[in-house]
Write an enzyme that holds these catalytic residues in place. Structure first.
Site, PDB file in Angstrom:
ATOM      1  N   HIS A  13       0.820  -1.208   0.000  1.00 48.76           N
ATOM      2  CA  HIS A  13       0.000   0.000   0.000  1.00 48.76           C
ATOM      3  C   HIS A  13       0.856   1.261   0.000  1.00 48.76           C
ATOM      4  O   HIS A  13       0.379   2.341  -0.316  1.00 48.76           O
ATOM      5  CB  HIS A  13      -0.897   0.029   1.248  1.00 48.76           C
ATOM      6  CG  HIS A  13      -2.153  -0.752   1.094  1.00 48.76           C
ATOM      7  ND1 HIS A  13      -2.170  -2.084   0.796  1.00 48.76           N
ATOM      8  CD2 HIS A  13      -3.445  -0.371   1.189  1.00 48.76           C
ATOM      9  CE1 HIS A  13      -3.424  -2.494   0.712  1.00 48.76           C
ATOM     10  NE2 HIS A  13      -4.217  -1.480   0.947  1.00 48.76           N
ATOM     11  N   SER A  14       2.110   1.098   0.396  1.00 48.26           N
ATOM     12  CA  SER A  14       2.980   2.260   0.528  1.00 48.26           C
ATOM     13  C   SER A  14       4.195   2.118  -0.378  1.00 48.26           C
ATOM     14  O   SER A  14       4.860   1.076  -0.391  1.00 48.26           O
ATOM     15  CB  SER A  14       3.416   2.377   1.993  1.00 48.26           C
ATOM     16  OG  SER A  14       4.699   2.934   2.099  1.00 48.26           O
TER      17      SER A  14
END
Lengths: 134, 223
Positions: A13-14
């Site tokens: 997600h990052s």
């Protein structure tokens, strides 16, 4: 050792998490040529989330024809890879490992760098679930 | 052609019908985006409204630019766009629903209400499979399954498209409302455990909007 190594794609997600884990896994896979590792983290505009486009680009970037093993972190990262695989939007020979993100990534990159084939790289990532810490 | 109790003829399920659905769904998502994000801020990561808005805007633009010839093709195209552009778990989930439904419709120029119902049902099953989830987990399935079942039941009882989709809309709304007391078992909300109880699920809510848009597309076509 095979000439063409299996590629590894890390989907988080990052962007920072994906990039840092890729760097750490590369550092731990010392000796000889490190397998190609690509990070597909966050959304295209730099936010937290998942981008199908970044995943497709990362897989194509590390695909040498020997297969690509994808390790993903949570929810939409996992679901997006599965949906892309089901739609045949990723090159043949791409598979999603059922593995914890960081430990799976290290296992996959070390094994790919040692010349393991796609099944061995996937198995190495998945075996990370078996390592108990207590 | 089937006729509703009120004597209104049922519209055809053709490419125009599915495009009407897309346009109505896109504007409903846009109108309710703030609400979806508000629901998601209670138990999720407060991005469902903006994610859905971005995905449907992209899908609408893509379908406009590259016109599809059959209802199945439109749904498949929208599904692919959602996977590419939503940016959250709703992307692959709704994308899979619509792609599977589109494939089930095949390349025929029109579909019967029964065929649409079977196609949607197989799309919902594909969502359950992808998310390894089932009804009662406090997800979009809690409005989608009641909707396709109500539609199937209505058609089986002799109703036409308008009445069947109206029943689906009601069932989806009720299903979304019924997620309030549920404990979340999937997704970000599941980390909250007991604290997920007492909030309506954003995914079940957006799914009900998409089902309502089918009912509206039928009404607009019949008018």
């Amino acid at each position: 050792m095979t000439e063409r190594q299996v590629g590894v794609v890390l989907v988080s997600h990052s962007a920072e998490v994906a990039t840092s884990v890729a760097q750490m896994a590369r550092c731990l896979a010392t000796g000889g040529a490190t397998a190609a590792v690509a990070a597909a983290g966050g959304t295209e505009d730099g936010g937290i989330g998942t981008s199908a486009e970044l995943i497709k680009r990362a897989v194509r970037a590390v695909d040498t024809g020997a297969g690509v093993v994808v390790v993903a972190d949570l929810g939409s990262a996992v679901l997006t890879v599965k949906a892309l695989l089901e739609d045949k939007e990723l090159p043949d020979g791409t598979r999603l490992a059922d593995a914890p993100f960081l430990e799976g990534a290290v296992g996959a990159v070390v094994t790919a760098s040692a010349g393991g084939d796609s099944a061995a790289v996937t198995a190495a990532a998945e075996e990370a679930y078996g390592y108990r810490k207590t | 052609m089937n006729t509703s109790a009120a004597g209104t003829p049922d519209p055809l399920i053709d490419t125009a019908f599915v495009r009407r659905w897309l346009s109505l769904a896109t504007s409903a998502i846009e109108r309710k985006s703030g609400w979806l994000t508000e629901l998601d801020s209670a138990i999720g990561d407060a991005d469902h409204g903006t994610n859905m808005q971005r995905g449907f805007a992209a899908a609408s633009a893509a379908v406009e630019k590259e016109p599809s010839n059959t209802p199945g093709e439109v749904l498949t195209h929208v599904g692919r766009q959602l996977i590419s552009s939503v940016g959250g778990a709703a992307g692959p989930l709704y994308g899979t629903l619509l792609r599977r439904a589109g494939k089930a419709l095949g390349d025929q120029p029109t579909a019967t209400p029964e065929e649409l119902c079977v196609a949607l049902r197989s799309g919902v099953d594909a969502v359950a499979q992808l998310g390894r989830s089932e009804r009662g987990d406090k997800t979009m399935l809690d409005s989608l399954y009641p909707a396709v079942e109500a539609m199937g039941f209505a058609l089986g009882s002799g109703a036409g498209l308008l009445a069947a989709l109206a029943a689906a809309r009601t069932a989806a709304d009720e299903g979304a409302a019924a997620t309030v007391p549920l404990l979340a078992r999937k997704g970000r909300a599941s980390y909250l455990g007991e604290r997920s109880i007492g909030h309506q699920d954003p995914g079940a809510t957006s799914a009900a909007l998409l089902i309502a848009a089918f009912a509206e597309a039928a009404e607009a076509g019949a008018a």
